[in-house]
Structure formats: structure tokens, C-alpha cells
Design a protein around this motif. Structure first.
Motif, PDB file in Angstrom:
ATOM      1  N   PHE A 145       2.488  -7.752  -0.641  1.00  0.00           N
ATOM      2  CA  PHE A 145       3.218  -7.484   0.681  1.00  0.00           C
ATOM      3  C   PHE A 145       3.330  -5.799   0.858  1.00  0.00           C
ATOM      4  N   PHE A 146       3.644  -5.153  -0.040  1.00  0.00           N
ATOM      5  CA  PHE A 146       3.890  -3.459  -0.021  1.00  0.00           C
ATOM      6  C   PHE A 146       2.564  -2.971   0.116  1.00  0.00           C
ATOM      7  N   SER A 147       1.415  -3.697  -0.646  1.00  0.00           N
ATOM      8  CA  SER A 147       0.167  -2.736  -0.281  1.00  0.00           C
ATOM      9  C   SER A 147      -0.212  -3.042   1.245  1.00  0.00           C
ATOM     10  N   ALA A 148      -0.203  -4.077   1.907  1.00  0.00           N
ATOM     11  CA  ALA A 148      -0.397  -4.516   3.114  1.00  0.00           C
ATOM     12  C   ALA A 148       0.484  -3.595   4.081  1.00  0.00           C
ATOM     13  N   LEU A 149       1.609  -3.279   3.971  1.00  0.00           N
ATOM     14  CA  LEU A 149       2.377  -2.458   4.660  1.00  0.00           C
ATOM     15  C   LEU A 149       1.653  -1.210   4.743  1.00  0.00           C
ATOM     16  N   MET A 150       1.564  -0.550   3.565  1.00  0.00           N
ATOM     17  CA  MET A 150       0.890   0.921   3.494  1.00  0.00           C
ATOM     18  C   MET A 150      -0.407   0.896   4.101  1.00  0.00           C
ATOM     19  N   ASP A 162       4.041   3.305  -9.262  1.00  0.00           N
ATOM     20  CA  ASP A 162       2.754   2.259  -9.745  1.00  0.00           C
ATOM     21  C   ASP A 162       2.983   1.646 -11.134  1.00  0.00           C
ATOM     22  N   CYS A 163       3.292   0.227 -11.134  1.00  0.00           N
ATOM     23  CA  CYS A 163       3.541  -0.493 -12.209  1.00  0.00           C
ATOM     24  C   CYS A 163       2.380  -0.977 -12.953  1.00  0.00           C
ATOM     25  N   GLY A 164       1.034  -0.697 -12.387  1.00  0.00           N
ATOM     26  CA  GLY A 164      -0.127  -1.256 -12.736  1.00  0.00           C
ATOM     27  C   GLY A 164      -0.754  -2.425 -12.175  1.00  0.00           C
ATOM     28  N   THR A 165       0.129  -2.855 -11.023  1.00  0.00           N
ATOM     29  CA  THR A 165      -0.470  -4.018 -10.259  1.00  0.00           C
ATOM     30  C   THR A 165      -1.582  -3.792  -9.039  1.00  0.00           C
ATOM     31  N   THR A 166      -1.674  -2.366  -8.888  1.00  0.00           N
ATOM     32  CA  THR A 166      -2.313  -1.880  -7.788  1.00  0.00           C
ATOM     33  C   THR A 166      -3.505  -0.967  -8.336  1.00  0.00           C
ATOM     34  N   GLU A 167      -4.332  -1.215  -8.939  1.00  0.00           N
ATOM     35  CA  GLU A 167      -5.407  -0.215  -9.576  1.00  0.00           C
ATOM     36  C   GLU A 167      -6.077   0.421  -8.615  1.00  0.00           C
ATOM     37  N   GLY A 168      -5.887   1.829  -8.680  1.00  0.00           N
ATOM     38  CA  GLY A 168      -6.692   2.552  -7.624  1.00  0.00           C
ATOM     39  C   GLY A 168      -6.166   2.840  -6.255  1.00  0.00           C
ATOM     40  N   PHE A 169      -4.963   1.847  -5.891  1.00  0.00           N
ATOM     41  CA  PHE A 169      -4.598   2.046  -4.728  1.00  0.00           C
ATOM     42  C   PHE A 169      -3.816   3.278  -4.399  1.00  0.00           C
ATOM     43  N   PHE A 170      -2.975   4.045  -5.216  1.00  0.00           N
ATOM     44  CA  PHE A 170      -2.296   5.144  -4.896  1.00  0.00           C
ATOM     45  C   PHE A 170      -3.375   6.429  -5.070  1.00  0.00           C
ATOM     46  N   ASP A 171      -3.234   7.362  -4.434  1.00  0.00           N
ATOM     47  CA  ASP A 171      -3.742   8.697  -4.702  1.00  0.00           C
ATOM     48  C   ASP A 171      -3.141   9.405  -5.760  1.00  0.00           C
ATOM     49  N   VAL A 172      -1.747   9.121  -5.473  1.00  0.00           N
ATOM     50  CA  VAL A 172      -1.054   9.794  -6.715  1.00  0.00           C
ATOM     51  C   VAL A 172       0.232   9.000  -6.811  1.00  0.00           C
TER      52      VAL A 172
END
Lengths: 415, 87
Positions: A145-150, A162-172
Motif C-alpha cells: 500500500f505505502f509503496s504504491a502511494l509513493m 525501511d524495515c527491510g520489506t522493500t529492498e532497493g525501494f528507497f534511495d535513502v
């Protein structure tokens, strides 16, 4: 003036000292930060309640101070949040995207979800953002849900917890070790700091203007009882309608008020939203003492409510937005916690930490809400021993401490 | 932009979203199934299309997979959005 970080006082029903929550320096992974251009376009995202937005205010102020010329928009989950945040004069635009609509979209059917989420871009008028900054926890049940929002914001870069559920999703990102490892306000501040926006003033705030102050004084001036005889005590026996399990029984609130009146005198103010009027009436009807009691109808704006709370000597309430509002105006605040997590959401008054208390029973099964990387069951268990069994003595002990300290010793009344 | 240019840009977008070499994006229909689109990747493709082609997509659940079925179908759709209407 640099504010010294303080620690909230946590007490269990047995009165034993508890490990204090560590509010140490914000942790930035490997020192990685993202400094933005002075004229950057930034979209902040937070899906939460009133309390969440109040706890964000130190981070929000820091971001605006660091990037005075940047475009800073925010995407929030409801009109009430928008109405509240617009008083801060931080944002260029506040867009509302109902959480319920998005929650039913993301992670759903491939045809349905994405097309609904394009509505996010419509709400943001198709702006092109340099960075999207999420202040939400991407726990496994919410990560899609939050990934889609971003993604829907179209921002070129992404920053968040980042709690590790979205590898590589964040730049920082800021390491997210789960609910309760840090106070939520600390997590928010860490997000600001990773954007090279140091948080100097840690105290959440409410921009109460003269009009709100005057209205608040008018409300209190019409209050029955002698203002000179004892403290003005505010109580919030309700909470957000989605969390009925967080309510301490109204009879317990009444008994607490009776005992406080016996020792200190004073007056009782019952606050809450209009939808909580019945629970406030239950408290009033359960009173045995002759403590002057006034029920506020709940129609006042949040700024006026904050101004009213600022006039009070003590606030006692369930884990709710009003509790955080009281703490933000630095009224001595007691938060009553059952199934929810005080290490994440205790009253946060870093400018005067001695004014904050979280009271709860030391049971092995609690908290069962928002622990680690799980949100848990908002309805709790059937027996709710954590709240039903929380006795008046525990709350009274905290109240006695807060009311026994002369006003000047806690930095002046709500200054 | 020509149809061919739009088509090439769509290939780049899909490759970027799926983190796959552009040469691995086939010219044939059935892209969502061949490349295993999920809801997040579809969303990201649509958002990238709006940003890249500076247009607002009028896409609904009834036609989204048809539009993204192939590079040609996607390019045809973008061409329609970019073509000024008469009047």
C-alpha cells in the motif's frame, strides 16, 4: 535555544520503575543523507490520525527551516488532518487522499489498483516532485500500500522508514526497527535528519493564535466553580472511533476525578469529539463527589481545544490524538495505555519531560497493538485485562506527582 | 513524436520499471503475462508514461491491460492522447 532531549516517565500499575525509552541521537544508516536543492519539490506522505501529525511537527518545522524556498506538499488521509495542518504554514499544498480508497486499491487486482491510485496524481495536480518522503512504517501488511502511494506521486527519489520489506525501494532510508523501539516522534525526526534537516527543537507544537486563546478563555470563564480553588483537570474518556478497545472504563475516570477532588479540590473538564458525548456523560453521571464538572460539546476547532488544554493543570486520557494535543501544549499529561504501545506513543514533552506520564499494567500479553513490525488486532482480546484491570490507584499516583509539583518547578505553567 | 519514437520510449519505460534489459521487452502482444506485471509495476509504468509524455492518462480498469498489451498498443494510446482534437 537548544532543547535537551528528555525521557517520558513510564509507570506500570505496580509502581515499579521501568526501563526508560532511549531518546538518543537519531540514527542515520552509514551517515547517508540526501541534501536537496534549495528549490526542490518535495511531497511528504503520512497516513495517520491527529496524534501522528502532531508528533511530526518537529520534523516538519525542521524541513521547512532547512528548505525555506522548496515546494513542500503533503498527502494526508483526511480532511481533519488538512484543516489542522494548514495552520502551521509549512506546506504549499495539503492534498487529501482517503486512506480507505487507497487501501482497497493497492495490492489488489492488477486492473483495479493502479488505475485508482492514479487518482493520487490528480489530487497532486500532476506536479513533478524531486523526492517523495514517507513517514509511515512499511511493515509487511502495509508495504504494498505505502509503496504504491509513493510510486503514484511520480517522485524521482524516495525517502522513508525501511524495515527491510522493500529492498532497493528507497534511495535513502532510516532503519525501521519496529514499533516501540523508538518513540514515533523520534522516527519522524530521523526522517527529517536524513534529508539534512537537523531537528533542533524537539517539542511538538500547536500554532495557537490569539483568537483561539480568547475563545478558550471565554469557554473556561463560563465554567462553574471557583477558579481559585484547585486545579483545572481535563479528561478525555473517549478515543478515535476505530479503536474502542483503548478506552479505560468511564467509571474509572469518574473515580479518579472524585479522588483528585478530595485531595486537591479543583474542577473537571470533559473533552472529546461530538461523537463521544455519551461516554463523557457516563463519566459525569458516575461522579460521587461534588467536583464542578463541565462537558464540552466537542464542536470547537483543534486550535481552540489546544488553547483550552493549555489552560489546564492536568490532562488524563486514553491513547488518542487529544492526549498528544495536551502534550504538545505542554500541559502535564497522563496517557492511559492498554493494548497500544506506550514506547511508541507515550505523551511526548521533551521540553519538560517531567510533565509526561504513560500508565499501564505490566502484563506479558501487552502491548498487542503496534509491536515490532505488526499492527496487531485493533479490537484487542475479549477480556481486555490490560485496561479493565488497570486500577485507579495507578493513575492517581501519576496525577499526584504531576499536581504536587509547584507550577514554577515544571518550567512555568504550560509555558 | 513519431509512433516509432513513442514505441521505443515505452520499451525503455517498461524495462526500467521491471529492471530488465530493454532487449528483453518483446514486440509481441501479451506483455503483462510474458513479463509478469503486478499491480505495482503497472502503476509505475502508468506514472512513468504520464511523466515522460507529459499527458494525463484516461485509463480505467476496463482498458489498462489492453493498453499495455504490447508496445504498439501502448504507443497507439499515447499517440491518441498527444494528438490535439479538432474543433
Amino acid at each position: 535555544m537548544r532543547i535537551v532531549r528528555g525521557e517520558p516517565q513510564l509507570e506500570n500499575a505496580g509502581g515499579d520503575p521501568l526501563p526508560k525509552v532511549n531518546l538518543g541521537p537519531s540514527h542515520v544508516p552509514n551517515g547517508a543523507k540526501m541534501a536537496l536543492r534549495e528549490d526542490a519539490s518535495i511531497i511528504l506522505i503520512k497516513q495517520g490520525g491527529l496524534g501522528d501529525y502532531i508528533l511530526m511537527t518537529p520534523a516538519l518545522r525542521a524541513l521547512r527551516a532547512r528548505y525555506p524556498r522548496a515546494l513542500i506538499d503533503i498527502l494526508v488521509s483526511g480532511d481533519r488532518a488538512k484543516e489542522f495542518l494548514q495552520h502551521y504554514r509549512i506546506f504549499d499544498e495539503i492534498a487529501v487522499m482517503p486512506k480507505e480508497l487507497l487501501k482497497s486499491s493497492a495490492g489488489g487486482a492488477v486492473r483495479q489498483g493502479p488505475t485508482r491510485l492514479l487518482a493520487v496524481r490528480r489530487r497532486l495536480h500532476g506536479k513533478r516532485y524531486d523526492v517523495a518522503v514517507s513517514f509511515d512504517h512499511f511493515i509487511p501488511e502495509d508495504a504494498s500500500f505505502f509503496s504504491a502511494l509513493m510510486i503514484a506521486t511520480g517522485a524521482r527519489q524516495r525517502v522513508g522508514l525501511d524495515c527491510g520489506t522493500t529492498e532497493g525501494f528507497f534511495d535513502v532510508s532510516v532503519p525501521d526497527c519496529g514499533f516501540g523501539v523508538r518513540h514515533e516522534a523520534e522516527y519522524q525526526m530521523a526522517v527529517a535528519e536524513v534529508l539534512d534537516a537537523p531537528v533542533i527543537d524537539l517539542q511538538p507544537s500547536v500554532p495557537i493564535d490569539e483568537e483561539a486563546r480568547d475563545l478558550a478563555r471565554t469557554r473556561i470563564a463560563t465554567f462553574v466553580g471557583d477558579a481559585s480553588e484547585g486545579p483545572l483537570i481535563a479528561m478525555h474518556p473517549g478515543c478515535f472511533h476505530a479503536y474502542p478497545a483503548r478506552r479505560w472504563p468511564p467509571e474509572q475516570f469518574a473515580a479518579t476525578a472524585d479522588r483528585l477532588h478530595a485531595r486537591f479540590g479543583g474542577r473537571l473538564l470533559l473533552l472529546g469529539g461530538p461523537e463521544e458525548l455519551e461516554v463523557r456523560k457516563k463519566v459525569r453521571d458516575a461522579l460521587h463527589s461534588d467536583i464542578p464538572c463541565q462537558i464540552l460539546c466537542g464542536e470547537d476547532s483543534l486550535l481552540v481545544t489546544g488553547a483550552i488544554l493549555k489552560e489546564c493543570d492536568l490532562f488524563i486520557g486514553n491513547d488518542s490524538g487529544l492526549m498528544h494535543l495536551a502534550a504538545a501544549v505542554m500541559t502535564p499529561t497522563i496517557g492511559i495505555f492498554g493494548l497500544s504501545n506506550p514506547r511508541a506513543w507515550s505523551p511526548f514533552i521533551p521540553a519538560a519531560p517531567a510533565r509526561a506520564r504513560a500508565v499501564y499494567r505490566d502484563l506479558a500479553c501487552r502491548p498487542c497493538n503496534y509491536v515490532g513490525l505488526h499492527s496487531g488486532d485493533q479490537l484487542g482480546c475479549q477480556t481486555r485485562d490490560c485496561l479493565i484491570g488497570l486500577d485507579v490507584e495507578s493513575v492517581l499516583a501519576a496525577a499526584h506527582e504531576l499536581l504536587s509539583v509547584p507550577k514554577g518547578d515544571v518550567g512555568g505553567k504550560n509555558s | 513524436m513519431t509512433h516509432s519514437e513513442i514505441r521505443d520510449k515505452m520499451r525503455e519505460i517498461i524495462a526500467s520499471v521491471l529492471d530488465t534489459p530493454a532487449d528483453d521487452v518483446p514486440d509481441t502482444p501479451g506483455l503483462p503475462y510474458q513479463l509478469f506485471f503486478d499491480s505495482l509495476s503497472v502503476l509505475e509504468i502508468l506514472v512513468s508514461m504520464e511523466s515522460e509524455f507529459q499527458t494525463t492518462l484516461d485509463v480505467g480498469e476496463e482498458n489498462v491491460l489492453e493498453i499495455l498489451d504490447s508496445l504498439d498498443s501502448a504507443a497507439n494510446y499515447v499517440e491518441q492522447r498527444l494528438t490535439p482534437t479538432a474543433g
